[in-house]
Design a protein around this motif. Structure first.
Motif, mmCIF file in Angstrom:
data_model
loop_
_atom_site.group_PDB
_atom_site.id
_atom_site.type_symbol
_atom_site.label_atom_id
_atom_site.label_comp_id
_atom_site.label_asym_id
_atom_site.label_seq_id
_atom_site.Cartn_x
_atom_site.Cartn_y
_atom_site.Cartn_z
ATOM 1 N N THR A 157 0.794 -1.241 0.000
ATOM 2 C CA THR A 157 0.000 0.000 0.000
ATOM 3 C C THR A 157 0.822 1.284 0.000
ATOM 4 N N SER A 158 2.141 1.220 0.016
ATOM 5 C CA SER A 158 2.972 2.426 0.037
ATOM 6 C C SER A 158 2.684 3.394 -1.116
ATOM 7 N N PRO A 159 2.468 2.926 -2.354
ATOM 8 C CA PRO A 159 2.162 3.867 -3.444
ATOM 9 C C PRO A 159 0.925 4.719 -3.186
ATOM 10 N N VAL A 160 -0.093 4.134 -2.591
ATOM 11 C CA VAL A 160 -1.321 4.887 -2.329
ATOM 12 C C VAL A 160 -1.070 5.968 -1.289
ATOM 13 N N GLY A 186 -6.101 14.484 -9.341
ATOM 14 C CA GLY A 186 -6.801 13.373 -8.712
ATOM 15 C C GLY A 186 -5.870 12.195 -8.513
ATOM 16 N N ILE A 187 -6.433 11.106 -8.036
ATOM 17 C CA ILE A 187 -5.638 9.931 -7.700
ATOM 18 C C ILE A 187 -4.952 9.338 -8.926
ATOM 19 N N ILE A 188 -5.720 9.117 -9.980
ATOM 20 C CA ILE A 188 -5.159 8.491 -11.189
ATOM 21 C C ILE A 188 -4.114 9.394 -11.829
ATOM 22 N N ASP A 189 -4.416 10.700 -11.897
ATOM 23 C CA ASP A 189 -3.479 11.650 -12.491
ATOM 24 C C ASP A 189 -2.180 11.699 -11.684
ATOM 25 N N ALA A 190 -2.290 11.645 -10.357
ATOM 26 C CA ALA A 190 -1.099 11.658 -9.507
ATOM 27 C C ALA A 190 -0.243 10.416 -9.739
ATOM 28 N N PHE A 191 -0.888 9.261 -9.820
ATOM 29 C CA PHE A 191 -0.159 8.030 -10.108
ATOM 30 C C PHE A 191 0.613 8.149 -11.420
ATOM 31 N N CYS A 192 -0.073 8.608 -12.461
ATOM 32 C CA CYS A 192 0.543 8.682 -13.795
ATOM 33 C C CYS A 192 1.713 9.649 -13.823
ATOM 34 N N LYS A 193 1.557 10.840 -13.205
ATOM 35 C CA LYS A 193 2.612 11.846 -13.255
ATOM 36 C C LYS A 193 3.814 11.463 -12.398
ATOM 37 N N GLU A 198 9.136 10.597 -12.049
ATOM 38 C CA GLU A 198 10.070 10.129 -11.022
ATOM 39 C C GLU A 198 10.395 8.647 -11.095
ATOM 40 N N GLY A 199 9.665 7.925 -11.945
ATOM 41 C CA GLY A 199 9.895 6.494 -12.046
ATOM 42 C C GLY A 199 8.889 5.707 -11.222
ATOM 43 N N PHE A 200 8.713 4.448 -11.596
ATOM 44 C CA PHE A 200 7.696 3.614 -10.949
ATOM 45 C C PHE A 200 8.067 3.331 -9.491
ATOM 46 N N PHE A 201 9.217 2.704 -9.266
ATOM 47 C CA PHE A 201 9.594 2.341 -7.903
ATOM 48 C C PHE A 201 10.155 3.531 -7.133
ATOM 49 N N THR A 202 11.015 4.332 -7.769
ATOM 50 C CA THR A 202 11.630 5.461 -7.068
ATOM 51 C C THR A 202 10.618 6.538 -6.719
ATOM 52 N N GLY A 203 9.539 6.630 -7.471
ATOM 53 C CA GLY A 203 8.514 7.626 -7.191
ATOM 54 C C GLY A 203 7.442 7.128 -6.242
ATOM 55 N N LEU A 204 6.789 6.039 -6.612
ATOM 56 C CA LEU A 204 5.660 5.544 -5.821
ATOM 57 C C LEU A 204 6.099 4.935 -4.494
ATOM 58 N N TRP A 205 7.306 4.392 -4.444
ATOM 59 C CA TRP A 205 7.807 3.804 -3.197
ATOM 60 C C TRP A 205 8.890 4.688 -2.580
ATOM 61 N N LYS A 272 8.720 13.668 4.945
ATOM 62 C CA LYS A 272 9.685 14.467 4.180
ATOM 63 C C LYS A 272 10.087 13.748 2.889
ATOM 64 N N LEU A 273 10.346 12.455 2.951
ATOM 65 C CA LEU A 273 10.776 11.706 1.778
ATOM 66 C C LEU A 273 9.659 11.583 0.735
ATOM 67 N N ARG A 274 8.413 11.494 1.184
ATOM 68 C CA ARG A 274 7.303 11.334 0.246
ATOM 69 C C ARG A 274 7.049 12.585 -0.591
ATOM 70 N N VAL A 275 7.458 13.764 -0.101
ATOM 71 C CA VAL A 275 7.274 14.992 -0.872
ATOM 72 C C VAL A 275 8.598 15.501 -1.432
ATOM 73 N N ASP A 276 9.649 14.697 -1.332
ATOM 74 C CA ASP A 276 10.982 15.093 -1.790
ATOM 75 C C ASP A 276 11.143 14.807 -3.281
ATOM 76 N N LYS A 277 10.527 15.645 -4.111
ATOM 77 C CA LYS A 277 10.584 15.440 -5.561
ATOM 78 C C LYS A 277 11.985 15.673 -6.118
ATOM 79 N N ASN A 278 12.741 16.598 -5.499
ATOM 80 C CA ASN A 278 14.080 16.948 -5.997
ATOM 81 C C ASN A 278 15.184 16.072 -5.410
ATOM 82 N N LYS A 279 14.786 15.069 -4.632
ATOM 83 C CA LYS A 279 15.731 14.104 -4.059
ATOM 84 C C LYS A 279 16.849 14.784 -3.273
ATOM 85 N N ARG A 280 16.456 15.663 -2.343
ATOM 86 C CA ARG A 280 17.432 16.337 -1.482
ATOM 87 C C ARG A 280 17.985 15.408 -0.408
ATOM 88 N N TYR A 281 17.234 14.376 -0.078
ATOM 89 C CA TYR A 281 17.643 13.459 0.976
ATOM 90 C C TYR A 281 17.990 12.097 0.387
#
Length: 346
Positions: A157-160, A186-193, A198-205, A272-281
């Motif tokens: 459930t981590s991606p959700v 929305g949910i689907i749009d967020a998943f797709c973007k 960011e990539g499937f695993f590196t983004g959603l997880w 912090k990691l879940r909103v870290d789009k720029n990979k600062r950490y």
């Protein structure tokens, strides 16, 4: 003449010999194989449905506290405010609906997460009791089962939860001049973007590592809850009654408070990691070290007041609903005299 007592009628098939289920016997393995049937038992399904119902109901009632908690956690040191000030600011700037930003994804996340956790936790407990031939579960074994259930839950459930966190904080970032291309519709749009950018695993997880560390939170919570429940049930039996909804509420609140205080720094790193789009950490430890260097030790407890308000009330309401739904369902299925017997944790 009729057969004597204990004898079979003529021509009856010979019954199979009784199996010796004691430990070390040749037939002991039969019990272990049969225990896997508990994974698909209706009892585990009842626990899962009751847990999901409790979680969805509780998060819906206390969702504004969840929104405020995440806003505080992702804010900078200068922008972070108290719980009620954060709620007031959100209503003044964006209206009351701002407090329910991402509610749909939260309901999906908590519903699926609770279903997986309660199902797995109760199925593994039944399997353990059957394979070990022990009626009671030790605290150590219960802690291990709760942790294993948490790991399975996180991986599924981590991606959700990542999508849910992004939807809550996006509106505040847009008001500060954020790139509108990053907006999720929305949910689907967020998943797709997230997958695209960011990539499937590196983004959603992206928050999966601290989430795996945080299996200690529900593990501690469930073990503490069941220990407290033993005391409350003993008290109720002496008075020839079952526990009241208020008592379940209190049990859930005490258990969640203990778990939250023990694991809060890891929860902050997770947000912090879940909103870290720029990979600062680079990871959980890097988040905590950078926060401590910039804000001191107190910085790793930023937002804990809001977290306690939100999680303690939500968990208390969740366990209340879970226990009552479970009781009603088992009452309908088994009748008043065949309710599930209370489980002991040693």
């Amino acid at each position: 003449p009729p057969p004597k007592k204990g004898e079979l009628p003529p021509g009856s098939p010979t019954p199979p010999p009784k199996r010796n289920m004691s430990k070390g016997s040749d037939d002991a393995g039969v019990l272990q194989i049969g225990s896997f049937g508990e994974v698909f038992s209706y009892k585990s399904l009842v626990h899962a449905v009751a847990g999901a119902t409790g979680g969805v109901t509780a998060i819906s009632v206390f969702y504004p506290l969840n929104t405020a908690r995440i806003r505080i956690q992702v804010a900078s040191a200068d922008e972070a405010k108290g719980l009620w000030a954060t709620i007031s600011e959100a209503v003044e700037e964006d209206g009351i609906l701002a407090l329910y930003q991402g509610w749909k994804s939260a309901v999906l996340a908590i519903g699926s997460s609770n279903f997986v956790y309660f199902y797995t936790y109760n199925a593994l407990k039944h399997m353990y009791k059957r394979t070990s031939q022990q009626k009671n579960i030790s605290t150590g074994a219960n802690l291990f089962i709760a942790s294993l259930s948490g790991v399975i839950n996180v991986l599924l459930t981590s991606p959700v939860w990542t999508v849910n966190t992004r939807l809550i904080v996006q509106h505040k970032k847009m008001m500060k001049g954020g790139d509108t291309k990053e907006t999720y519709d929305g949910i689907i749009d967020a998943f797709c973007k997230i997958i695209k950018n960011e990539g499937f695993f590196t983004g959603l997880w992206s928050g999966v590592i601290p989430s795996l560390w945080l299996v200690s939170n529900p593990s501690v919570q469930f073990v503490v809850y069941e220990r407290i429940k033993i005391l409350f049930e003993a008290y109720a039996r002496r008075r020839n009654r079952r526990n009241t909804p208020i008592e379940y509420f209190l049990m859930g609140a005490l258990a969640k408070a203990a778990a939250t205080i023990a694991t809060y720094p890891l929860q902050l790193a997770q947000s912090k990691l879940r909103v870290d789009k720029n990979k600062r950490y680079s990871g959980t430890l890097d988040v905590l070290l950078k926060i401590a260097q910039k804000r001191g030790i107190g910085g790793i407890f930023q937002g804990m007041q809001a977290k306690l308000w939100q999680t303690v009330l939500t968990a208390a309401f969740q366990f209340l609903t879970y226990e009552e739904v479970k009781y009603v369902v088992f009452l309908l299925l088994l009748g008043p005299k065949k309710q599930e017997a209370p489980e002991a944790v040693l």
